[in-house]
Structure formats: structure tokens, C-alpha cells
Design a protein around this motif. Structure first.
Motif: not given
Length: 331
Positions: A115-122, A144-152
Motif C-alpha cells: 500500500h502506497q508503493a511510492d513511499n519506498i526507499t531507493e 497501490t499509489t496515489t501518485n503513480i509518477t513516483r513509482v519507478l
């Protein structure tokens, strides 16, 4: 979540999932994305539950497998929460270790939700990418994400991305307005109507709101600050700036800034889209702000940039001052 709700409000997603199950052609990974008040987590978990249901393509919620899943007996399911804290590499490694063997229960699929996969370390993102590149047979991921552009991009390219929309946001706000929110001791939080409206835009369900309020005491002060800012700003830019700067001076918790930015981001989006009605408690304020769309657009960019920092430790008052400066400028 149930099949009727999913079919009614997310027919594209439901039909894709049903057809994929019938043809035994499930993807190894799905990305569910949408607004903060879209039921991303609920749907992701429900789809994972569906893969353990032997009765229907979409979980029936009645069979033994579904009942066990809903009670938390889920040996072949793993959940990583990224909405409360950053996802670390160790969590992804623990997921790999848990899924190193075949499913423990016969007929089940190894499934996990991030959940909220964009909030992830490199480091964690790179570990997740490797995990997605070499999936075990019968293993399915729901991100899941509320900001898909921040998913690799490399993770997006290995997944099927599907947008999820909020379910009856107006009805949800009406339900919050008609029934008070109470803490664990049964005491009412005493939340104003405008702040309730903001909560309905930031969370998908009453349960999520109550859980967040119980865990984070900075939410209500942040929403109150935004409410005062908008009320004063509708009278004059100077009054709004003074109100928000006073709130910022009193804030000592970084998370409070995050909630302020999130609330402003939602409201700025409504101004730019014009998607609000007479029942919206901020109707008059948003109408006044519509005359400053160019400034709102510039302000939204600053808000987005601030939110991309996740934990706003880099001079949050400076970011807020830039925002106020943009909003005070004439078109």
C-alpha cells in the motif's frame, strides 16, 4: 468490499480480473492508482482475498476460505503498509523470504499488497524490482499509489496499471456529517463541517479516518489551520497569509505540514477542475479562488513539490511562504 460494490463502481477492473482468472492469465503485478479517498487498499486486499476463494472469481465472503481470510488467517498473503512509514529494504527482503516456498494452503495463490508503493526507499524499490522480475509461479502482487509518477518506470512497465475512483464521495461526506466520529473511549472528536469535508477527501472510509485520528494527533490541527486560511483568504490574500503563517509559527511537528499540504492539494484540484457543488462547505471560498486559477496552478506545483519530499524537513515554513507568495500574486 464485495463483488457487487466492485462491479458497480469499478466495472473495468472487475471484468479484467474476472476474465483473467477464468482464462488463467493473471498478471504477476497490478498497480491500483487514484485519489487519496479512492478505496485502493480495500480493493487490493479484496482482490488478494479473491485469489483464495474457490467458489467465485470475485471473493464471495461466505465460503470457508473467505471467512478465514477476513478473520486474518492468511498464511499465503502479505501486506506492507507504506502510508504510515517509508517502506524499507528489510521489509521487501522479508517478503521474499516468506514467499520462497510454495503456497501453504492447497489451491491458494501467493499474494501480497504494498500500500502506497511510492513511499519506498531507493534500495527497497530496487529489491522490489528484482522480486517482480523473477516471480514464482502463481505469485501475484497488488501495488497501490496515489501518485503513480513516483513509482519507478521499470516497476510500472512490469505491471498492469488500473485507475480506481472514489466510491460516492458526496454520500460519504453526508454520512460523516450525520453521524459523529468518536474515539476509542466513545468521546466525540468535535470536528467542524469543513474539516469533515477535508477528511472525506483524504480518506476512503470512516474506519480509515478513525484509525488515522487515533494514530496521528496532528491531523485535526492541520485541517483546522487550512480551514482558517481559506476562510481568511476569501476575504483578502493578506488575511489568509497572516492566518497560515501564524499556524506555521505554532507548528512543531513535520507531519502536520504534510496534512496541510495534502488538504490544500485536494482543494486546489477542485478549484482547477471546478468539480464542487453548493453542498461543498468551501463553495464560496473555492468560487473566489477560481478567479485566481493561474496562481492556484502555480501554488499546486509548489504543494506537489513539497509533498514529494514525503517528510517535510527542508524548511517547511519556507515552502509555505513560497506558496502564499504565489497565491497573493495577480493573474
Amino acid at each position: 468490499m464485495d463483488s457487487k460494490t466492485l462491479l458497480q463502481y469499478e466495472p473495468k477492473l472487475a471484468k479484467l480480473f474476472i476474465n483473467s482468472r477464468k482464462r488463467n492469465r493473471l498478471s504477476n503485478a497490478y498497480i491500483l492508482y487514484g485519489q487519496r479517498n479512492a478505496p485502493l487498499k480495500e480493493i487490493a486486499i479484496y482482490l488478494a482475498q479473491s485469489l483464495s476463494c474457490k467458489k467465485e472469481a470475485l471473493a464471495c465472503n461466505d465460503c470457508d476460505d473467505c471467512l478465514r481470510f477476513r478473520k486474518g488467517i492468511r498464511p499465503d498473503f502479505h501486506l506492507i503498509e507504506g502510508d504510515r512509514a517509508t517502506i524499507k529494504k528489510e521489509q521487501v527482503k522479508a517478503l521474499e523470504e516468506a514467499f520462497s516456498l510454495s503456497a501453504l494452503e492447497k489451491g491458494h495463490t501467493l499474494t501480497y499488497v504494498i500500500h502506497q508503493a511510492d513511499n519506498i526507499t531507493e534500495e527497497a524499490a530496487n529489491a522490489l524490482l528484482k522480486f517482480l522480475e523473477e516471480p514464482r509461479e502463481g505469485q501475484v502482487a497488488f501495488l497501490t499509489t496515489t501518485n503513480i509518477t513516483r513509482v519507478l518506470p521499470t516497476i510500472r512497465s512490469r505491471s498492469i496499471a488500473i485507475r480506481v475512483d472514489p466510491i460516492e464521495p458526496k454520500a460519504f461526506f453526508d454520512s460523516l456529517s450525520s453521524s459523529p466520529l468518536c474515539d476509542a473511549k466513545g468521546q466525540e472528536y468535535g470536528i467542524s463541517l469543513p474539516s469533515l469535508f477535508l477528511l472525506s477527501r483524504l480518506f476512503p472510509s470512516r474506519e480509515e479516518i478513525l484509525s488515522a485520528l487515533a494514530e496521528d494527533e496532528t491531523i485535526l490541527p492541520a485541517l483546522s489551520s487550512v480551514e482558517c486560511f481559506l476562510s481568511d483568504f476569501s476575504r483578502s490574500a493578506l488575511a489568509g497569509m497572516s492566518s497560515l503563517l501564524l499556524s506555521c509559527h505554532q507548528i512543531r511537528e513535520g507531519k502536520c505540514y504534510n496534512w496541510m499540504y495534502l488538504a490544500l492539494d485536494e482543494l486546489f484540484g477542485e478549484v482547477l477542475s471546478g468539480a464542487y457543488d453548493e453542498q461543498n462547505p468551501f463553495h464560496d471560498v473555492l468560487s473566489a479562488l477560481e478567479e485566481k486559477k493561474a496562481a492556484i496552478r502555480r501554488g499546486k506545483e509548489i504543494v506537489r513539490r513539497a509533498l514529494s519530499l514525503r517528510q517535510i524537513n527542508l524548511s517547511p515554513t519556507c515552502q509555505m511562504a513560497k506558496l502564499l507568495q504565489r497565491l497573493s500574486e495577480d493573474n
